[in-house]
Design a protein around this motif. Structure first.
Motif, PDB file in Angstrom:
ATOM      1  N   ARG A  95       0.817  -1.212   0.000  1.00 56.00           N
ATOM      2  CA  ARG A  95       0.000   0.000   0.000  1.00 56.00           C
ATOM      3  C   ARG A  95       0.854   1.266   0.000  1.00 56.00           C
ATOM      4  NH1 ARG A  95      -4.739  -2.269  -1.617  1.00 56.00           N
ATOM      5  NH2 ARG A  95      -5.337  -3.951  -0.232  1.00 56.00           N
ATOM      6  N   ARG A  96       1.984   1.225  -0.694  1.00 56.84           N
ATOM      7  CA  ARG A  96       2.798   2.422  -0.826  1.00 56.84           C
ATOM      8  C   ARG A  96       3.560   2.360  -2.140  1.00 56.84           C
ATOM      9  NH1 ARG A  96       8.120   1.235   0.701  1.00 56.84           N
ATOM     10  NH2 ARG A  96       8.380  -0.687   1.908  1.00 56.84           N
ATOM     11  N   PRO A  97       4.012   3.519  -2.647  1.00 61.66           N
ATOM     12  CA  PRO A  97       4.714   3.535  -3.927  1.00 61.66           C
ATOM     13  C   PRO A  97       6.030   2.762  -3.861  1.00 61.66           C
ATOM     14  CG  PRO A  97       4.021   5.755  -3.284  1.00 61.66           C
ATOM     15  CD  PRO A  97       3.831   4.878  -2.089  1.00 61.66           C
ATOM     16  N   ALA A  98       6.495   2.350  -5.041  1.00 60.59           N
ATOM     17  CA  ALA A  98       7.774   1.643  -5.148  1.00 60.59           C
ATOM     18  C   ALA A  98       8.616   2.322  -6.225  1.00 60.59           C
ATOM     19  CB  ALA A  98       7.547   0.173  -5.494  1.00 60.59           C
ATOM     20  N   PRO A  99       9.937   2.338  -6.058  1.00 62.61           N
ATOM     21  CA  PRO A  99      10.801   3.002  -7.037  1.00 62.61           C
ATOM     22  C   PRO A  99      11.036   2.128  -8.266  1.00 62.61           C
ATOM     23  CG  PRO A  99      12.135   2.069  -5.302  1.00 62.61           C
ATOM     24  CD  PRO A  99      10.693   1.818  -4.902  1.00 62.61           C
ATOM     25  N   THR A 100      11.417   2.781  -9.339  1.00 56.68           N
ATOM     26  CA  THR A 100      11.737   2.060 -10.571  1.00 56.68           C
ATOM     27  C   THR A 100      12.783   0.982 -10.317  1.00 56.68           C
ATOM     28  OG1 THR A 100      11.239   4.028 -11.889  1.00 56.68           O
ATOM     29  CG2 THR A 100      12.581   2.323 -12.933  1.00 56.68           C
ATOM     30  N   SER A 101      13.771   1.303  -9.475  1.00 57.81           N
ATOM     31  CA  SER A 101      14.862   0.356  -9.223  1.00 57.81           C
ATOM     32  C   SER A 101      14.367  -0.969  -8.673  1.00 57.81           C
ATOM     33  CB  SER A 101      15.877   0.971  -8.257  1.00 57.81           C
ATOM     34  OG  SER A 101      15.242   1.285  -7.020  1.00 57.81           O
TER      35      SER A 101
END
Length: 338
Positions: A95-101
């Motif tokens: 339930r939270r954003p994730a980075p491209t990496s």
């Protein structure tokens, strides 16, 4: 001059895709690129937003169209299919954003090159699955409200699937519907989507299911195929005639389903990888397809010692064992910006 021609080719190829999604609502699933010659907006495509419907928990997506789309279901292969599994396994529960990496890392472990991963993320954003967030020179991705809700529904179906129907009142839901031979897209939609909903076809134009609570789902499919006005839906009981086992064999390809379960058991009866993200993602990715091909019939209609039940027990056992380590590893890599 050559560069000019190349730019024009890029523009022509990109323009239909870029303009196809912008003026459409997302159907609650992964839409196919719009092909203007198709006579129906089925097959999981987005439709023009011509109404003024009241807001719903699914954002700008229609709650009624939160059904398994062709792209979502068939996406068990390819980069987009793997991305769907990663979004459902890790981003949705967190339930939270994730980075491209983080996506590059986990998909790289599964054999996907970085450019293909980035392209899949951009296309997912264009399709309304993901919302990009810029943080300096880094990009993060969060689920759109509509797609997050859809993944919740998908997880409920996948995790609750046991390959059999525990309670059956011995009634059959029967659908009678025909689509003209000339309307191939509608025929494909009807056959495929009713199949995913657990319906078997013992004869042309006849679909049957032991899941009598799926009337509304059947009606929605008929509407999307343009066959609702001429169709009939019945609740029926078997009163006599041939043994029901012969009907089941005519309606469903149990041998193909058995082979799929046998392959699943062979692949996951032991740990397929020491990497926690790889083994858990592969497990769910492989299982995700099986509820679409297995109608989950009552045990009395299935062969003795049905292999599907054994595969379901294996899935739930390995899921419980492998999830904690995979979740910890995702938490570690998703805290890194990139």
């Amino acid at each position: 001059m050559a560069e000019d021609r190349l730019n024009r080719v890029r523009y022509v190829r990109a323009r239909p895709y870029e303009t196809s999604w912008a003026g459409n609502i997302i159907s609650g699933c992964a839409p196919l690129p719009i092909i203007r010659s198709w006579p129906t907006a089925g097959l999981g495509m987005a439709e023009p937003d011509t109404g003024t419907a009241s807001p719903s928990p699914t954002g700008n997506a229609s709650r009624e169209r939160f059904v398994l789309s062709r792209r979502y279901a068939a996406g068990t292969g390819g980069t987009r299919g793997l991305l769907i599994t990663v979004l459902g396994d890790y981003v949705r529960p967190a339930r939270r954003p994730a980075p491209t990496s983080a996506f590059i890392d986990v998909l790289g472990r599964l054999g996907v090159a970085e450019p293909a991963c980035r392209q899949a993320l951009f296309r997912a954003s264009a399709d309304g699955w993901l919302v990009p967030i810029r943080d300096g020179r880094y990009s993060w991705w969060r689920l759109s409200p509509g797609f997050e809700h859809f993944l919740d529904l998908g997880a409920s179906r996948i995790l609750g699937f046991t390959a059999t129907q525990p309670d059956w009142d011995r009634r059959w839901l029967t659908v009678l519907a025909r689509v003209p031979e000339s309307n191939r897209a509608a025929r494909h939609l009807l056959n495929t989507r009713l199949g995913w909903a657990g319906f078997g076809r013992p004869a042309p134009g006849v679909w049957i299911s032991t899941h009598t609570d799926r009337v509304k789902e059947a009606e929605l499919i008929l509407q999307e195929a343009g066959a609702h006005e001429q169709a009939q839906i019945f609740l029926a009981e078997h009163l006599g005639g041939a043994d029901l086992s012969s009907l089941v064999r005519q309606a469903w390809d149990l041998e193909t389903i058995e082979r799929a379960y046998d392959s699943f058991i062979a692949d996951f009866n032991r740990q397929p990888s020491a990497d926690p993200l790889v083994r858990f993602t592969r497990l769910v990715h492989a299982w995700r397809r099986l509820p679409l091909i297995d109608p989950a019939l009552p045990s009395e209609l299935l062969p003795d010692r049905w292999i599907g039940a054994r595969a379901a027990r294996l899935f739930h056992r390995q899921h419980s064992r492998w999830q904690p380590a995979a979740t910890r590893e995702w938490g570690r890599i998703s805290r890194q910006a990139g």
